[in-house]
Design an enzyme around this catalytic site. Structure first.
Site: not given
Ligand code: ADE
Length: 247
Positions: A87, A114, A152, A167
């Site tokens: 993150p 963690e 893709r 897209d």
């Protein structure tokens, strides 16, 4: 394109990557997905990969050695990139997917618990990628998001009916809405133009819907689009929508 995924949960990667378009791409040898479990590089009875943090605190930390060894077991190709899912990384988007699709190999390190011992970052110097501002229980969903979105974009992966050109994000605009049979469902009708067979009008309708959606939902993308050197046709559409003031 080869994806080597360092993960404590190889079955998560295998299950997802054996279905649908990604499964088909593997069968066609357009991609290879190779999960590697850091537990296979431990030597104690419990196959330990994590330990409590120095200095105290909650949770467990992934230890250096199983991760270093797992990464070092991968045969590195010349045009490869080592990526850590975290993150704390740069936020992933379509531009990054395009960039990564030019590589021959991605090595994806998934964390769990963690976090990683900081020396994994220091020693391996991976590119750090986040798939959004929220915390997942592990990096596997991030790795799968990269594998899926990059695959893709590879030539030959999508059939011609599934082309990535239309897209959302490919052209910097969100995609236009889609409809299929029946022409009317619970009093909701398919727009007449789509049934008209007039392809010029259909293209114009779809372009207009794309622009409208982007304006209504993603002002950040719309601002970039507006500055991108608009075609004559797009200027007409913007005027019709009232997004462009007539001079
Ligand atoms: N691991 C935990 N949360 C993550 C996120 N948002 N993106 C990538 N990897 C993660």
């Amino acid at each position: 394109m080869r994806f080597d995924v360092i993960t404590l949960f190889p079955e998560l990667i295998e299950t997802y990557c054996s279905s649908s378009i990604i499964g088909r791409a593997q069968k066609q040898d357009l991609i290879a997905v190779n999960p590697i479990n850091p537990r296979d590089f431990t030597s104690d009875k419990h196959r330990t990969v994590d330990d409590t943090p120095y200095g105290g605190g909650a949770g467990m930390v992934l230890m250096c050695d199983p991760i270093f060894q797992a990464v070092e077991s991968v045969e590195r190709q010349e045009n490869s990139e080592l990526i850590m899912l975290t993150p704390q990384g740069e936020i992933y988007n379509h531009e990054t997917a395009k960039e990564l699709s030019k590589k021959d190999q991605l090595i994806l390190i998934c964390g769990h618990y963690e976090g990683f011992d900081e020396r994994i970052r220091e020693g391996l110097k991976p590119r750090e990628i986040s798939i959004g501002d929220y915390v997942l229980t592990g990096g596997e969903l991030g790795a799968l998001a990269i594998i899926d979105s990059v695959t893709r974009l590879l030539p030959g992966t999508l059939g011609k009916d599934e082309s990535a050109i239309h897209d959302s994000f490919f052209s910097g605009l969100l995609e236009h809405p889609h409809y299929t049979r029946p022409p009317e469902y619970r009093e909701m009708k398919v727009p007449d133009v789509l049934l008209s067979g007039n392809h010029k009008e259909i293209d114009k309708y779809r372009r207009k819907q794309s622009i409208k959606r982007t304006y209504e939902r993603r002002s950040d993308l719309f601002k970039i689009f507006e500055k991108s050197g608009l075609s004559k046709e797009d200027k007409i559409i913007l005027k019709e929508l009232g997004y462009l003031q007539e001079k």
